[in-house]
Motif scaffolding. Structure first.
Motif, PDB file in Angstrom:
ATOM      1  N   VAL A  34       0.923  -1.193  -0.131  1.00  0.00           N
ATOM      2  CA  VAL A  34      -0.028  -0.054  -0.048  1.00  0.00           C
ATOM      3  C   VAL A  34       0.832   1.312   0.038  1.00  0.00           C
ATOM      4  N   SER A  35       0.714   2.143  -0.998  1.00  0.00           N
ATOM      5  CA  SER A  35       1.629   3.175  -1.147  1.00  0.00           C
ATOM      6  C   SER A  35       0.785   4.492  -0.934  1.00  0.00           C
ATOM      7  N   ALA A  36       1.191   5.634  -0.174  1.00  0.00           N
ATOM      8  CA  ALA A  36       0.340   6.813   0.057  1.00  0.00           C
ATOM      9  C   ALA A  36       1.510   8.020  -0.202  1.00  0.00           C
ATOM     10  N   THR A  37       0.873   9.096  -0.482  1.00  0.00           N
ATOM     11  CA  THR A  37       1.728  10.395  -0.745  1.00  0.00           C
ATOM     12  C   THR A  37       2.170  10.961   0.730  1.00  0.00           C
ATOM     13  N   SER A  38       3.073  11.757   0.796  1.00  0.00           N
ATOM     14  CA  SER A  38       3.347  12.501   2.230  1.00  0.00           C
ATOM     15  C   SER A  38       2.296  13.441   2.451  1.00  0.00           C
ATOM     16  N   ASP A  39       1.700  13.957   1.376  1.00  0.00           N
ATOM     17  CA  ASP A  39       0.431  14.745   1.710  1.00  0.00           C
ATOM     18  C   ASP A  39      -1.006  14.198   2.324  1.00  0.00           C
ATOM     19  N   ALA A  40      -1.098  12.670   1.894  1.00  0.00           N
ATOM     20  CA  ALA A  40      -1.912  11.967   2.477  1.00  0.00           C
ATOM     21  C   ALA A  40      -1.606  10.634   2.783  1.00  0.00           C
ATOM     22  N   PRO A  41      -0.728  10.595   4.139  1.00  0.00           N
ATOM     23  CA  PRO A  41      -0.442   9.374   4.625  1.00  0.00           C
ATOM     24  C   PRO A  41      -1.605   8.461   5.042  1.00  0.00           C
ATOM     25  N   LEU A  42      -1.111   7.212   5.377  1.00  0.00           N
ATOM     26  CA  LEU A  42      -2.108   6.572   5.970  1.00  0.00           C
ATOM     27  C   LEU A  42      -1.984   6.813   7.544  1.00  0.00           C
ATOM     28  N   THR A  43      -3.187   6.896   8.374  1.00  0.00           N
ATOM     29  CA  THR A  43      -3.321   6.981   9.644  1.00  0.00           C
ATOM     30  C   THR A  43      -3.157   5.527  10.415  1.00  0.00           C
ATOM     31  N   PRO A  44      -2.681   5.735  11.853  1.00  0.00           N
ATOM     32  CA  PRO A  44      -2.749   4.434  12.603  1.00  0.00           C
ATOM     33  C   PRO A  44      -4.306   3.789  12.519  1.00  0.00           C
ATOM     34  N   ALA A  45      -5.259   4.454  12.429  1.00  0.00           N
ATOM     35  CA  ALA A  45      -6.549   3.838  12.342  1.00  0.00           C
ATOM     36  C   ALA A  45      -6.752   2.966  11.084  1.00  0.00           C
ATOM     37  N   GLN A  46      -6.159   3.471   9.902  1.00  0.00           N
ATOM     38  CA  GLN A  46      -6.324   2.907   8.732  1.00  0.00           C
ATOM     39  C   GLN A  46      -5.397   1.771   8.609  1.00  0.00           C
ATOM     40  N   VAL A  47      -4.389   1.676   9.251  1.00  0.00           N
ATOM     41  CA  VAL A  47      -3.346   0.592   9.245  1.00  0.00           C
ATOM     42  C   VAL A  47      -4.181  -0.435  10.052  1.00  0.00           C
ATOM     43  N   ALA A  48      -4.705   0.028  11.340  1.00  0.00           N
ATOM     44  CA  ALA A  48      -5.417  -1.066  12.082  1.00  0.00           C
ATOM     45  C   ALA A  48      -6.561  -1.962  11.414  1.00  0.00           C
ATOM     46  N   ASP A  49      -7.204  -1.055  10.437  1.00  0.00           N
ATOM     47  CA  ASP A  49      -8.479  -1.679   9.670  1.00  0.00           C
ATOM     48  C   ASP A  49      -7.848  -2.483   8.576  1.00  0.00           C
ATOM     49  N   VAL A  50      -6.638  -2.356   8.069  1.00  0.00           N
ATOM     50  CA  VAL A  50      -6.308  -3.283   7.022  1.00  0.00           C
ATOM     51  C   VAL A  50      -5.809  -4.622   7.741  1.00  0.00           C
ATOM     52  N   ASP A  51      -5.181  -4.406   9.072  1.00  0.00           N
ATOM     53  CA  ASP A  51      -4.579  -5.406   9.819  1.00  0.00           C
ATOM     54  C   ASP A  51      -5.834  -6.200  10.326  1.00  0.00           C
ATOM     55  N   ALA A  52      -6.911  -5.893  10.370  1.00  0.00           N
ATOM     56  CA  ALA A  52      -8.087  -6.521  10.963  1.00  0.00           C
ATOM     57  C   ALA A  52      -8.806  -7.339   9.787  1.00  0.00           C
ATOM     58  N   LEU A  53      -8.502  -7.008   8.480  1.00  0.00           N
ATOM     59  CA  LEU A  53      -9.041  -7.871   7.524  1.00  0.00           C
ATOM     60  C   LEU A  53      -9.012  -9.386   7.563  1.00  0.00           C
ATOM     61  N   GLY A  54      -9.892 -10.077   7.386  1.00  0.00           N
ATOM     62  CA  GLY A  54      -9.903 -11.531   7.328  1.00  0.00           C
ATOM     63  C   GLY A  54      -8.777 -12.405   6.662  1.00  0.00           C
ATOM     64  N   ASP A  55      -8.515 -11.793   5.296  1.00  0.00           N
ATOM     65  CA  ASP A  55      -7.348 -12.344   4.556  1.00  0.00           C
ATOM     66  C   ASP A  55      -6.059 -11.937   5.035  1.00  0.00           C
ATOM     67  N   VAL A  56      -6.042 -10.812   5.765  1.00  0.00           N
ATOM     68  CA  VAL A  56      -4.736 -10.315   6.163  1.00  0.00           C
ATOM     69  C   VAL A  56      -4.177 -11.025   7.313  1.00  0.00           C
ATOM     70  N   GLU A  57      -2.987 -11.715   6.968  1.00  0.00           N
ATOM     71  CA  GLU A  57      -2.323 -12.038   8.015  1.00  0.00           C
ATOM     72  C   GLU A  57      -1.341 -11.559   8.782  1.00  0.00           C
ATOM     73  N   ALA A  58      -0.698 -10.337   8.140  1.00  0.00           N
ATOM     74  CA  ALA A  58       0.362  -9.358   8.955  1.00  0.00           C
ATOM     75  C   ALA A  58       0.541  -8.365   8.060  1.00  0.00           C
ATOM     76  N   THR A  59       0.895  -6.977   8.850  1.00  0.00           N
ATOM     77  CA  THR A  59       1.085  -5.899   8.130  1.00  0.00           C
ATOM     78  C   THR A  59       2.477  -5.226   8.737  1.00  0.00           C
ATOM     79  N   ALA A  60       3.205  -4.528   7.716  1.00  0.00           N
ATOM     80  CA  ALA A  60       4.253  -3.917   8.486  1.00  0.00           C
ATOM     81  C   ALA A  60       4.452  -2.708   7.691  1.00  0.00           C
TER      82      ALA A  60
END
Length: 851
Positions: A59-85
């Motif tokens: 997942v790539s984001a620009t420095s003007d619109a970076p991912l927030t901790p909440a969005q990272v947590a949402d990705v991590d909580a998806l059923g098919d996602v085993e891990a994020t970094a």
């Protein structure tokens, strides 16, 4: 007829072997090129994606619109996602004893997403632990279990803070995932999030996230879910291969196939030269089989059968040699991988090659086609053998027809127009129009080279005749040898042309590379006029660089390999000129003693620097405006009216004399050092030594070395030159096989003449000498003319391609051209050995006897 053809092939196995070797080398070249292209593509992708380890999505984001901790947590909580970094990293200063080292840091992540390898100890389990790269630990003098200071910037206090961390382990980067940052240290996730938040001045925000999916997950479906979770403009979800493809395209400017096209061009050259050799070889075979072909005509074989027999022989030879070439190319590719792994090349190379159908089928098809096409003219000559030739003694036929007028006119037009285009391309390149210049240069070079090669049958014999007159003064044997080279000018021209092509290309690339080396090194001098810079990395309350201590200045100046160290003051003035008072220029300026500065720079960039003068880069002047005669330079309450000069070197925002700097700032503290290296080639040793000196001093300073870049650049150019010359040398080797074949054909045609010479007193040694001089003439003329053409093409190409960089230095690679000439001459002499043995086998009486 097939049985007769196979029998003839067995009887001519030795002669066919020479042609087979030529086509084998060419097809091996094509196979190795196709395999290398696949390896390079896969290696490039693996190198780009190494930092993502076994991730499935990025997942790539620009420095003007970076991912927030909440969005990272949402990705991590998806059923098919085993891990994020989180793929972002932070920079900290590590302090061990009196040494300080800047280092990139990442957080502990899932094993699937961890590219680093623990070599000792373990990854951090507590928030006050850190795992260090092995070389960093050695530089700081710490081991597992020791304490190390970590200096970070606190967003709360606005000041740096140093904390002691325990070294939990040592890590290595086997896949080169963090090659550009010199490795990475590892801390706990909580610590990393804190430092990342401090870096952003608030909560931690992410610009790149690696995602590992569960086994068996639908990648396309999961990709859509991740995209929905991070939805928004400026955010993209791609697979790791797609990410690698995009990054590679950025590196290459979208020219991903450039390497394949580049190397396949050399393969095509090798096959072209092989075709000329094969054509001459089949001329030899036809000459040897004159009586056999005539007997076949006598017993009922028609012209089509005779021609078909020659072409069948060529097809069988082409298939066998091409298959052998594929095998050889595959072995060479695998051998190259073994060597690379044995040398511990720091890139993720595959263990074995991957054979594709293209790498097998295409070389066989191309090699067979080239062989058959090369045999067309000899096959046609075979049909001209009359049946009566079997009933009378006769020498082998010799094609002595003159070349057509149409060929002469076309070759002259192509040569003249091509060289005119080539000159135009060079002129456009020097006029700062590299695009059109390079296009015209390539078109002109190709057209003129085709004209030279096609017209070689007209002018090469005349050049050879001139060379004959030169060697003829040494005696009758040399005069006989010279006359023999002119007996069949068409065949001599074909052989010399084959060698001419290979040598011209070697000389062109050598000359272009030598000119590029000098021109680009000069351009690097302009862009990086200082070999090494030591800059303070600490700042005072006003944001200005802190002064370096005098002790460090003395230590740097006394370091082995350092020729001179000049103190420099960095500061930020305001510069205005008439009409720009509302939009002042705030450059990062430097103040230096003019004389000392000129001594350490590799250019004359400070030639006009003196008290009362300021050097400004050209881009500071408004578009369409003239350079102002004077500008006002202001620091705080102090101002000076200084004469403005456009700086020939734009490496700094502005350059003032030390005297003017002192007047503006109240002094000249040493914030930087310009360091001159005694020998650029030793920069790889000097720069690490300077880094150790700075680390030992306890001063937080950055050591950057343009000298290392220059040395690396020259090493890359030398390596590429060696590779290119090695590739083109294949064509030269094939052409030298043609020299031996031509001499063999000459021996066959002159069998009775050689016997007559022996009968009237020519010794065996003299006959050998005559053939050696023939080989020397054919190879020497082709090599000398190839070198001359290569110099012209190399210089013109350099002017067309490098003119944008400024002055182009036209160089002559004396060592390379001398080596090529020496190899060609020696090979020409060696090529005469086998034909000489053939000529001496029969006694004079046997050779004169009617058959």
């Amino acid at each position: 007829m097939l049985r007769i053809t196979l029998a003839q092939m067995r009887s001519s196995a030795g002669r066919l072997a020479a042609a087979g070797v030529a086509i084998l080398i060419g097809t091996a070249f094509v196979t190795a090129t196709l395999l290398a292209s696949g390896v390079i593509t896969r290696t490039t992708y693996d190198a780009v994606t190494a930092r993502y380890a076994d991730a499935d999505l990025v997942v790539s984001a620009t420095s003007d619109a970076p991912l927030t901790p909440a969005q990272v947590a949402d990705v991590d909580a998806l059923g098919d996602v085993e891990a994020t970094a989180v793929m972002d990293y932070v920079g900290v200063a590590l302090v061990g004893g009196s040494r300080t080292v800047y280092q990139s840091v990442v957080g502990v992540v899932d094993d699937r997403l961890q590219p680093l390898e623990v070599t000792s100890g373990a990854l951090p389990a507590a928030d006050d632990e850190v795992a260090l790269p092995t070389d960093v630990a050695e530089r700081l003098g710490v081991a597992v279990g020791d304490g190390v200071g970590v200096e970070t910037w606190s967003s709360e206090t606005g000041e740096p803070a140093t904390t002691t961390f325990t070294v939990s382990g040592l890590v290595a980067d086997p896949s080169g995932a963090f090659m550009t940052t010199g490795g990475a240290a590892v801390v706990s996730p909580a610590t990393f999030d804190t430092w990342l938040a401090d870096q952003w001045g608030g909560e931690p925000q992410v610009t790149e996230l690696a995602v590992a999916l569960a086994d068996g997950a639908d990648v396309a479906a999961a990709r859509g879910e991740v995209a929905d979770a991070v939805g928004g403009t400026g955010r993209e979800v791609v697979t790791t291969d797609e990410r690698a493809e995009a990054v590679t395209a950025d590196f290459t400017g979208g020219q991903d196939l450039m390497f394949l096209v580049f190397t396949l061009t050399f393969a095509a050259i090798a096959l072209l030269v092989a075709g000329l050799v094969i054509a001459n070889t089949f001329q030899v075979l036809v000459a040897q089989r004159t009586r056999t072909l005539a007997l076949l005509r006598c017993v009922g074989a028609d012209k089509r059968q005779v021609s078909r027999g020659v072409l069948t022989e060529a097809a069988i030879l082409g298939v066998v040699a091409s298959v052998a070439g594929v095998v050889l190319g595959a072995l060479l590719g695998q051998g190259a991988l073994w060597v690379a792994h044995a040398m511990d090349v720091p890139v993720p190379l595959p263990a074995t090659i991957t054979l594709t159908w293209q790498a097998v089928v295409l070389p066989v098809a191309v090699g067979t086609l080239v062989t058959v096409l090369s045999a067309l003219v000899p096959a046609r000559a075979a049909t001209r053998v009359a049946p009566l030739a079997a009933l009378r003694p006769a020498d082998a036929p010799s094609a002595v027809r003159g070349a057509g007028k149409v060929r002469l006119v076309l070759s002259v037009l192509a040569t003249v127009a091509g060289f005119a285009l080539l000159a135009g391309g060079a002129a456009l390149g020097l006029a700062d129009q590299p695009g059109p210049g390079l296009l015209a240069g390539v078109a002109g070079g190709t057209l003129s080279f085709v004209g030279v090669a096609v017209g070689a049958v007209f002018w090469l014999p005349k050049v050879t005749a001139a060379a004959v007159r030169l060697v003829g003064v040494s005696g009758p044997t040399a005069r006989l040898a010279g006359a023999n080279t002119l007996r069949n000018p068409r065949r001599t021209a074909a052989t010399s042309t084959a060698l001419l092509i290979g040598v011209t290309l070697v000389a062109t690339m050598s000359t272009g590379a030598a000119s590029a080396r000098e021109s680009l090194t000069s351009a690097l001098d302009d862009q990086y006029p200082v070999d090494v810079t030591v800059s303070s990395a600490e700042y005072d309350e006003e944001g200005n660089p802190a002064a370096l201590p005098d002790t460090l200045v003395g230590q740097v100046a006394g370091t082995d390999g350092v020729a001179r160290a000049v103190p420099v003051t960095s500061f930020s003035p305001q510069i205005t000129w008439p009409g720009s008072e509302d939009e002042p220029y705030w450059p990062q300026a430097v103040g230096v003693d003019p004389g000392a500065g000129r001594d350490v720079l590799r250019t004359d960039g400070l030639a006009e620097l003196a008290p009362g003068t300021v050097l400004l880069p050209s881009w500071t002047v408004p578009t369409g405006a003239d350079t102002p005669a004077t500008v006002t330079v202001t620091v705080g309450d102090e101002s000076l009216e200084l004469r403005a000069v456009v700086a020939p070197v734009e490496a700094w925002g502005a350059v003032l004399s030390a005297a003017d700097t002192a007047a503006l700032t109240g002094g000249t503290p040493t914030t930087d050092l310009w360091v001159g290296v005694a020998d650029v080639a030793s920069a790889d040793d000097v720069v690490p030594t300077l880094q150790d000196v700075v680390a030992d001093s306890g001063v937080v300073a950055d050591v950057s070395g343009a000298a290392v870049e220059r040395a690396s650049f020259e090493q890359v150019i030398d390596t590429l030159l060696a590779i290119v010359v090695g590739l083109l040398a294949v064509a030269v080797v094939i052409a030298l096989i043609g020299v031996a074949n031509t001499l063999s054909l000459s021996v066959i045609e002159r069998r009775r003449e050689s016997a007559t010479l022996r009968a009237i007193g020519l010794s065996k040694a003299q006959l050998r000498g005559m053939l050696a001089i023939e080989g020397l003439l054919i190879a020497g003329v082709g090599a000398v003319l190839g070198i001359a053409l290569g110099l012209v093409y190399g210089w013109a190409g350099s002017a067309a391609a490098l003119g944008i960089m400024g002055d182009v230095s036209l160089a002559v690679p004396w060592l390379d051209v001398t080596l090529v000439l020496l190899v060609a001459v020696v090979a020409g002499l060696v090529a005469s050995v086998v034909p000489a043995r053939t000529a001496l086998k029969a006694s004079p009486v046997e050779a004169l006897a009617a058959e």
